[in-house]
Motif scaffolding. Sequence first.
Motif, mmCIF file in Angstrom:
data_model
loop_
_atom_site.group_PDB
_atom_site.id
_atom_site.type_symbol
_atom_site.label_atom_id
_atom_site.label_comp_id
_atom_site.label_asym_id
_atom_site.label_seq_id
_atom_site.Cartn_x
_atom_site.Cartn_y
_atom_site.Cartn_z
ATOM 1 N N GLU A 80 0.820 -1.220 0.000
ATOM 2 C CA GLU A 80 0.000 0.000 0.000
ATOM 3 C C GLU A 80 0.848 1.262 0.000
ATOM 4 N N THR A 81 1.925 1.262 0.744
ATOM 5 C CA THR A 81 2.784 2.444 0.800
ATOM 6 C C THR A 81 3.371 2.738 -0.575
ATOM 7 N N ALA A 82 3.824 1.706 -1.263
ATOM 8 C CA ALA A 82 4.381 1.890 -2.610
ATOM 9 C C ALA A 82 3.297 2.338 -3.584
ATOM 10 N N GLN A 83 2.088 1.814 -3.432
ATOM 11 C CA GLN A 83 0.981 2.219 -4.302
ATOM 12 C C GLN A 83 0.682 3.708 -4.110
ATOM 13 N N ARG A 84 0.632 4.137 -2.860
ATOM 14 C CA ARG A 84 0.348 5.548 -2.569
ATOM 15 C C ARG A 84 1.450 6.445 -3.126
ATOM 16 N N LEU A 85 2.694 6.043 -2.948
ATOM 17 C CA LEU A 85 3.809 6.837 -3.450
ATOM 18 C C LEU A 85 3.760 6.919 -4.977
ATOM 19 N N LEU A 86 3.489 5.808 -5.618
ATOM 20 C CA LEU A 86 3.398 5.785 -7.079
ATOM 21 C C LEU A 86 2.233 6.641 -7.580
ATOM 22 N N THR A 87 1.126 6.602 -6.875
ATOM 23 C CA THR A 87 -0.019 7.436 -7.242
ATOM 24 C C THR A 87 0.342 8.916 -7.152
ATOM 25 N N LEU A 88 1.012 9.292 -6.075
ATOM 26 C CA LEU A 88 1.414 10.691 -5.909
ATOM 27 C C LEU A 88 2.408 11.105 -6.991
ATOM 28 N N VAL A 89 3.366 10.248 -7.296
ATOM 29 C CA VAL A 89 4.332 10.551 -8.357
ATOM 30 C C VAL A 89 3.600 10.712 -9.697
ATOM 31 N N ASN A 90 2.642 9.850 -9.965
ATOM 32 C CA ASN A 90 1.846 9.970 -11.200
ATOM 33 C C ASN A 90 1.124 11.307 -11.258
ATOM 34 N N TYR A 91 0.461 11.674 -10.172
ATOM 35 C CA TYR A 91 -0.251 12.950 -10.133
ATOM 36 C C TYR A 91 0.703 14.122 -10.377
ATOM 37 N N LEU A 92 1.876 14.062 -9.784
ATOM 38 C CA LEU A 92 2.836 15.155 -9.952
ATOM 39 C C LEU A 92 3.363 15.211 -11.392
ATOM 40 N N LEU A 93 3.601 14.056 -11.995
ATOM 41 C CA LEU A 93 4.023 14.032 -13.401
ATOM 42 C C LEU A 93 2.936 14.590 -14.310
ATOM 43 N N ILE A 94 1.708 14.189 -14.037
ATOM 44 C CA ILE A 94 0.574 14.689 -14.830
ATOM 45 C C ILE A 94 0.451 16.199 -14.674
ATOM 46 N N ALA A 95 0.573 16.690 -13.439
ATOM 47 C CA ALA A 95 0.469 18.136 -13.187
ATOM 48 C C ALA A 95 1.581 18.890 -13.917
ATOM 49 N N GLY A 96 2.800 18.362 -13.881
ATOM 50 C CA GLY A 96 3.901 19.013 -14.588
ATOM 51 C C GLY A 96 3.670 19.065 -16.086
ATOM 52 N N PHE A 97 3.209 17.954 -16.645
ATOM 53 C CA PHE A 97 2.916 17.917 -18.083
ATOM 54 C C PHE A 97 1.810 18.900 -18.441
ATOM 55 N N LEU A 98 0.750 18.946 -17.633
ATOM 56 C CA LEU A 98 -0.369 19.841 -17.932
ATOM 57 C C LEU A 98 0.019 21.306 -17.777
ATOM 58 N N ALA A 99 0.893 21.609 -16.824
ATOM 59 C CA ALA A 99 1.388 22.986 -16.686
ATOM 60 C C ALA A 99 2.159 23.381 -17.944
ATOM 61 N N PHE A 100 3.007 22.474 -18.431
ATOM 62 C CA PHE A 100 3.746 22.727 -19.669
ATOM 63 C C PHE A 100 2.781 22.869 -20.846
ATOM 64 N N LEU A 101 1.800 21.974 -20.930
ATOM 65 C CA LEU A 101 0.822 22.000 -22.019
ATOM 66 C C LEU A 101 0.042 23.314 -22.026
ATOM 67 N N SER A 102 -0.385 23.761 -20.864
ATOM 68 C CA SER A 102 -1.143 25.013 -20.781
ATOM 69 C C SER A 102 -0.291 26.204 -21.190
ATOM 70 N N GLY A 103 0.919 26.264 -20.648
ATOM 71 C CA GLY A 103 1.801 27.380 -21.002
ATOM 72 C C GLY A 103 2.098 27.419 -22.487
ATOM 73 N N THR A 104 2.399 26.271 -23.038
ATOM 74 C CA THR A 104 2.676 26.184 -24.469
ATOM 75 C C THR A 104 1.426 26.511 -25.282
ATOM 76 N N GLY A 105 0.276 26.069 -24.799
ATOM 77 C CA GLY A 105 -0.983 26.360 -25.500
ATOM 78 C C GLY A 105 -1.294 27.846 -25.530
ATOM 79 N N PHE A 106 -1.063 28.530 -24.401
ATOM 80 C CA PHE A 106 -1.301 29.973 -24.390
ATOM 81 C C PHE A 106 -0.320 30.692 -25.319
ATOM 82 N N TRP A 107 0.933 30.239 -25.321
ATOM 83 C CA TRP A 107 1.924 30.824 -26.228
ATOM 84 C C TRP A 107 1.526 30.593 -27.680
ATOM 85 N N LEU A 108 1.090 29.365 -28.003
ATOM 86 C CA LEU A 108 0.664 29.041 -29.362
ATOM 87 C C LEU A 108 -0.555 29.871 -29.767
#
Length: 160
Positions: A80-108
């Motif tokens: 369970e601890t590894a599952q929770r950590l992996l879930t949090l890492v996934n959320y953070l990766l998704i958030a980073g990608f979406l922040a990049f996507l939004s910034g690039t989208g506004f620039w485009l």
Amino acid sequence: MRKTYAFLGRVEAVVAGVFLALMVVLIFAGGVARLLHHPLNWTMDVSTCLFAWACFLCADLAWRRDGLMAVDILTERLPETAQRLLTLVNYLLIAGFLAFLSGTGFWLSWISRTRTFQGIPGVSYSFVTASLAVGGLLLLITTLFKIAAFLRRADPAPAQ
């Protein structure tokens, strides 16, 4: 804040539904007009624009409801601890990608503001590219809410 977020979700659902219905009507009208030898070439172009917006809005709606595809055949076997950590890492990766996507989208959107959409006078290509920026931002907001809920959760059960 939660009421505003819930209201935004309802507005997204209505707008996405209207866009999808308009797409169907426009494509049908374009087909009928072509059959009557008076083609409306712009109907496909407008439908394409509406499709871009509807895709991002529907993606956010699905993400809000945990309706996106998930492959957990390996992660469900972890502690369970590894599952929770992996879930949090996934959320953070998704958030980073979406922040990049939004910034690039506004620039485009900004750099394509003078380009006309499919040669239609007075319609900027930014109407289409803004779907990337706005959609990414909506998905980022949803992801941040998911991260906050995940961190608040007292029960260490893995997210589904």
